[in-house]
Design an enzyme around this catalytic site. Sequence first.
Site, PDB file in Angstrom:
ATOM      1  N   HIS A 125       0.887  -1.043   0.100  1.00 15.01           N
ATOM      2  CA  HIS A 125       0.037   0.036  -0.076  1.00 15.01           C
ATOM      3  C   HIS A 125       0.753   1.525  -0.109  1.00 15.01           C
ATOM      4  CE1 HIS A 125       0.721   0.724   4.307  1.00 15.01           C
ATOM      5  NE2 HIS A 125       0.876  -0.372   4.426  1.00 15.01           N
ATOM      6  N   ASP A 126       0.533   2.292  -0.746  1.00 16.91           N
ATOM      7  CA  ASP A 126       0.720   3.586  -0.766  1.00 16.91           C
ATOM      8  C   ASP A 126       2.412   3.596  -1.291  1.00 16.91           C
ATOM      9  OD1 ASP A 126      -1.268   5.135   0.578  1.00 16.91           O
ATOM     10  OD2 ASP A 126      -0.839   3.676   2.274  1.00 16.91           O
ATOM     11  N   GLY A 143       5.013  -0.958   3.028  1.00 11.38           N
ATOM     12  CA  GLY A 143       4.227   0.071   2.621  1.00 11.38           C
ATOM     13  C   GLY A 143       5.037   1.436   2.528  1.00 11.38           C
TER      14      GLY A 143
END
Length: 277
Positions: A125-126, A143
Amino acid sequence: MSGSEVKIDPLSRVEQGAVLGAGVEIGPFCTVGADVVLGAGVKLVSHVAIGGHTTIGEGAAVYPFASLGFAPQSLGYKGEPSRLVIGRNCTIREHVTMNGGTAGGHMETVVGDNGFFMVNSHVAHDCIVGDNAIFANNATLAGHVTVGSNVFLGGMAAIHQFVRIGDNAIVGGLCGLQHDLIPFGAMIYGRSGLGGLNIIGMKRRGFTRPQIHALRAAYRELFYSGGTLGERAARVAADFGDDANVMHIVNFIRNGAKRRLTVPADAADHVAEPEAA
């Protein structure tokens, strides 16, 4: 659903609302969610699962058992409609996983054009991944990692959360990268620190001998001369201010980060604090 000459195997399921570009091919046993956009010519070979707010650029090929765009592996994720954006002409091999963003990041995971993601590699994520990235088997991003363009990650390389990897860098197989890696940098063995410059990668991309020599000279000044990292970076900027490649490294160091900077194991400051620059 839209697009001319789209081919969907009857054993696959494409939810109402999905947007399919011209020439998309979806093989058997695939699932495509309602908020998915597939660009022209995207090919899902078979057994591919794409969910969430996911966009895949034209010409991408996705192989069996890849999972793209589903809920991020974050305890803080509360179901917000984050996004996964994958660029053009990427090759995504078997069992690759890529997740969308979180409210604790920037709500979006972005992968650039022409990436080659081998079996079991993972983009968390991200993360932001530049163009022409190559992730060998089982290469893994935690992340909030930022990966520049023309970066190679070897098999089973593992990258700590919030780490930055500069353009044209290489991380060798089985390496665990805990801190930022400069543009053109090479980390080759385990956790042993910066192992020099990615000379082979530069030669393959057409860098000239004078360009490489300048980068080598700047590298020596940055990591093997006296003073703090900030002082050494200032000297390099003064000596090589008109060299865009060298200044790319200097600016990377100066721009700060949440992680420290990876330096050579035999340098005086084995891991430099970001605020030192």
